[in-house]
Scaffold this motif. Structure first.
Motif, PDB file in Angstrom:
ATOM      1  N   MET A  20     -69.128 -86.047  29.124  1.00 66.92           N
ATOM      2  CA  MET A  20     -70.067 -84.627  29.077  1.00 66.92           C
ATOM      3  C   MET A  20     -70.853 -84.670  28.026  1.00 66.92           C
ATOM      4  SD  MET A  20     -68.246 -82.203  31.793  1.00 66.92           S
ATOM      5  CE  MET A  20     -67.637 -82.715  32.684  1.00 66.92           C
ATOM      6  N   LEU A  21     -70.384 -85.173  26.657  1.00 66.21           N
ATOM      7  CA  LEU A  21     -70.425 -84.749  25.604  1.00 66.21           C
ATOM      8  C   LEU A  21     -71.965 -85.075  25.261  1.00 66.21           C
ATOM      9  CD1 LEU A  21     -67.854 -83.596  23.545  1.00 66.21           C
ATOM     10  CD2 LEU A  21     -69.252 -82.213  23.984  1.00 66.21           C
ATOM     11  N   VAL A  28     -75.034 -80.071  32.237  1.00 65.24           N
ATOM     12  CA  VAL A  28     -75.215 -78.632  32.449  1.00 65.24           C
ATOM     13  C   VAL A  28     -75.446 -79.041  34.441  1.00 65.24           C
ATOM     14  CG1 VAL A  28     -77.574 -77.520  33.512  1.00 65.24           C
ATOM     15  CG2 VAL A  28     -77.402 -78.690  31.089  1.00 65.24           C
ATOM     16  N   ARG A  29     -75.053 -80.464  35.329  1.00 68.39           N
ATOM     17  CA  ARG A  29     -74.781 -80.472  36.292  1.00 68.39           C
ATOM     18  C   ARG A  29     -73.434 -80.261  36.774  1.00 68.39           C
ATOM     19  NH1 ARG A  29     -77.494 -85.637  39.139  1.00 68.39           N
ATOM     20  NH2 ARG A  29     -75.971 -84.132  40.550  1.00 68.39           N
ATOM     21  N   CYS A  30     -72.714 -80.620  36.281  1.00 62.97           N
ATOM     22  CA  CYS A  30     -71.529 -80.249  36.275  1.00 62.97           C
ATOM     23  C   CYS A  30     -70.890 -78.692  35.651  1.00 62.97           C
ATOM     24  CB  CYS A  30     -70.282 -80.690  34.731  1.00 62.97           C
ATOM     25  SG  CYS A  30     -70.737 -83.045  36.014  1.00 62.97           S
ATOM     26  N   GLN A  31     -72.121 -78.181  35.154  1.00 60.85           N
ATOM     27  CA  GLN A  31     -71.218 -76.693  34.634  1.00 60.85           C
ATOM     28  C   GLN A  31     -70.687 -75.687  35.799  1.00 60.85           C
ATOM     29  OE1 GLN A  31     -74.097 -75.315  31.892  1.00 60.85           O
ATOM     30  NE2 GLN A  31     -72.424 -73.781  30.560  1.00 60.85           N
ATOM     31  N   SER A  32     -72.328 -75.441  36.796  1.00 66.14           N
ATOM     32  CA  SER A  32     -71.740 -75.579  37.831  1.00 66.14           C
ATOM     33  C   SER A  32     -70.202 -75.014  38.446  1.00 66.14           C
ATOM     34  CB  SER A  32     -72.764 -75.198  39.034  1.00 66.14           C
ATOM     35  OG  SER A  32     -72.263 -76.713  38.752  1.00 66.14           O
ATOM     36  N   PHE A  49     -64.242 -74.088  24.688  1.00 68.02           N
ATOM     37  CA  PHE A  49     -64.903 -74.068  23.220  1.00 68.02           C
ATOM     38  C   PHE A  49     -66.003 -74.721  23.548  1.00 68.02           C
ATOM     39  CE2 PHE A  49     -66.435 -77.110  20.426  1.00 68.02           C
ATOM     40  CZ  PHE A  49     -67.043 -75.610  19.122  1.00 68.02           C
ATOM     41  N   VAL A  50     -66.359 -76.106  24.714  1.00 70.35           N
ATOM     42  CA  VAL A  50     -67.269 -76.431  24.985  1.00 70.35           C
ATOM     43  C   VAL A  50     -68.243 -75.930  26.306  1.00 70.35           C
ATOM     44  CG1 VAL A  50     -68.147 -78.511  26.179  1.00 70.35           C
ATOM     45  CG2 VAL A  50     -66.370 -78.623  24.503  1.00 70.35           C
ATOM     46  N   ASN A  51     -67.147 -75.312  27.139  1.00 71.44           N
ATOM     47  CA  ASN A  51     -68.284 -74.622  28.171  1.00 71.44           C
ATOM     48  C   ASN A  51     -68.249 -72.934  27.079  1.00 71.44           C
ATOM     49  OD1 ASN A  51     -69.070 -74.602  30.555  1.00 71.44           O
ATOM     50  ND2 ASN A  51     -67.257 -72.582  30.746  1.00 71.44           N
ATOM     51  N   ASN A  58     -76.893 -72.972  24.592  1.00 67.69           N
ATOM     52  CA  ASN A  58     -77.862 -73.349  25.465  1.00 67.69           C
ATOM     53  C   ASN A  58     -78.015 -74.739  24.693  1.00 67.69           C
ATOM     54  OD1 ASN A  58     -78.992 -73.157  27.627  1.00 67.69           O
ATOM     55  ND2 ASN A  58     -80.912 -73.512  26.412  1.00 67.69           N
ATOM     56  N   ALA A  59     -77.046 -75.821  24.718  1.00 70.56           N
ATOM     57  CA  ALA A  59     -76.866 -77.108  24.141  1.00 70.56           C
ATOM     58  C   ALA A  59     -75.322 -77.261  23.231  1.00 70.56           C
ATOM     59  CB  ALA A  59     -77.736 -76.805  22.622  1.00 70.56           C
ATOM     60  N   LEU A  60     -75.317 -78.789  23.246  1.00 71.27           N
ATOM     61  CA  LEU A  60     -74.076 -79.025  22.965  1.00 71.27           C
ATOM     62  C   LEU A  60     -73.575 -79.052  21.730  1.00 71.27           C
ATOM     63  CD1 LEU A  60     -74.453 -82.360  25.897  1.00 71.27           C
ATOM     64  CD2 LEU A  60     -72.509 -80.027  26.201  1.00 71.27           C
ATOM     65  N   PRO A  61     -72.307 -78.984  21.943  1.00 71.98           N
ATOM     66  CA  PRO A  61     -71.738 -78.186  20.503  1.00 71.98           C
ATOM     67  C   PRO A  61     -71.698 -80.703  19.710  1.00 71.98           C
ATOM     68  CG  PRO A  61     -69.813 -78.642  22.232  1.00 71.98           C
ATOM     69  CD  PRO A  61     -71.107 -78.311  22.510  1.00 71.98           C
ATOM     70  N   THR A  62     -70.870 -80.996  18.814  1.00 74.21           N
ATOM     71  CA  THR A  62     -71.642 -81.882  18.314  1.00 74.21           C
ATOM     72  C   THR A  62     -69.731 -82.668  18.395  1.00 74.21           C
ATOM     73  OG1 THR A  62     -70.859 -81.557  16.229  1.00 74.21           O
ATOM     74  CG2 THR A  62     -73.351 -82.689  16.559  1.00 74.21           C
ATOM     75  N   TYR A  63     -69.598 -83.972  18.270  1.00 73.03           N
ATOM     76  CA  TYR A  63     -68.379 -84.425  18.232  1.00 73.03           C
ATOM     77  C   TYR A  63     -67.132 -83.795  17.515  1.00 73.03           C
ATOM     78  CZ  TYR A  63     -69.168 -87.295  22.082  1.00 73.03           C
ATOM     79  OH  TYR A  63     -70.044 -88.226  23.521  1.00 73.03           O
TER      80      TYR A  63
END
Length: 161
Positions: A20-21, A28-32, A49-51, A58-63
């Motif tokens: 997902m990262l 975004v598709r999985c977020q629902s 944390f990721v969610n 409104n962005a993905l965090p880095t690994y």
């Protein structure tokens, strides 16, 4: 038919997060249906944390951000293709549905003893109806010429049935 008897252990759940990262559209598709509390206890803080990060920024965090913030070791996945993400969407959807159903069944034991069948039915119904949106509409960039020719041939009109 949904997959049965699948072990959704720590390693596969960790892989879900790693994949997902790697792809914002997939997350975004999985977020629902994303529910951090359904993850393995060792991954719940990471999933939360990721969610939360995606919701707030409104962005993905880095690994690195995830690994340092949650004291985990998520690895960047290499050379993933669309088919890999299709697998992720299908498998993650089944994981969430099965874990939600498991939770509903465990919650319902006390309710059944009290004869509260309505709430039990609602819990189970919600759990089995969990699913990702499959139809995302028209892809305007996937063969635009034929799409425009179709509109031209219909004089710009779309039949409403």
């Amino acid at each position: 038919m949904a997959k049965q008897n699948k072990d959704y252990g720590y390693d596969i759940q960790k892989l879900y997060l790693e994949m997902m990262l790697a792809n914002a559209e997939t997350f975004v598709r999985c977020q629902s249906i994303f529910d951090f509390s359904l993850f393995d206890r060792k991954l719940q803080e990471t999933a939360q944390f990721v969610n939360k990060y995606v919701t707030e920024y409104n962005a993905l965090p880095t690994y690195e951000m995830v690994n340092k913030s949650c004291n985990v070791d998520l690895k960047q996945t290499e050379q993933l293709h669309e088919e890999h993400f299709d697998w992720l969407l299908t498998d993650f959807e089944t994981f969430i549905r099965h874990k939600s159903l498991e939770r509903a069944i465990l919650k319902s034991a006390d309710m059944l003893e009290k004869g509260e069948y309505g709430p039990v039915e609602d819990l189970v119904k919600k759990a089995v109806q969990i699913g990702l949106h499959k139809d995302l509409g028209t892809d305007y960039f996937d063969d635009p010429k034929s799409r425009l020719m179709g509109l031209k041939n219909q004089n710009g009109q779309v039949s409403t049935g």
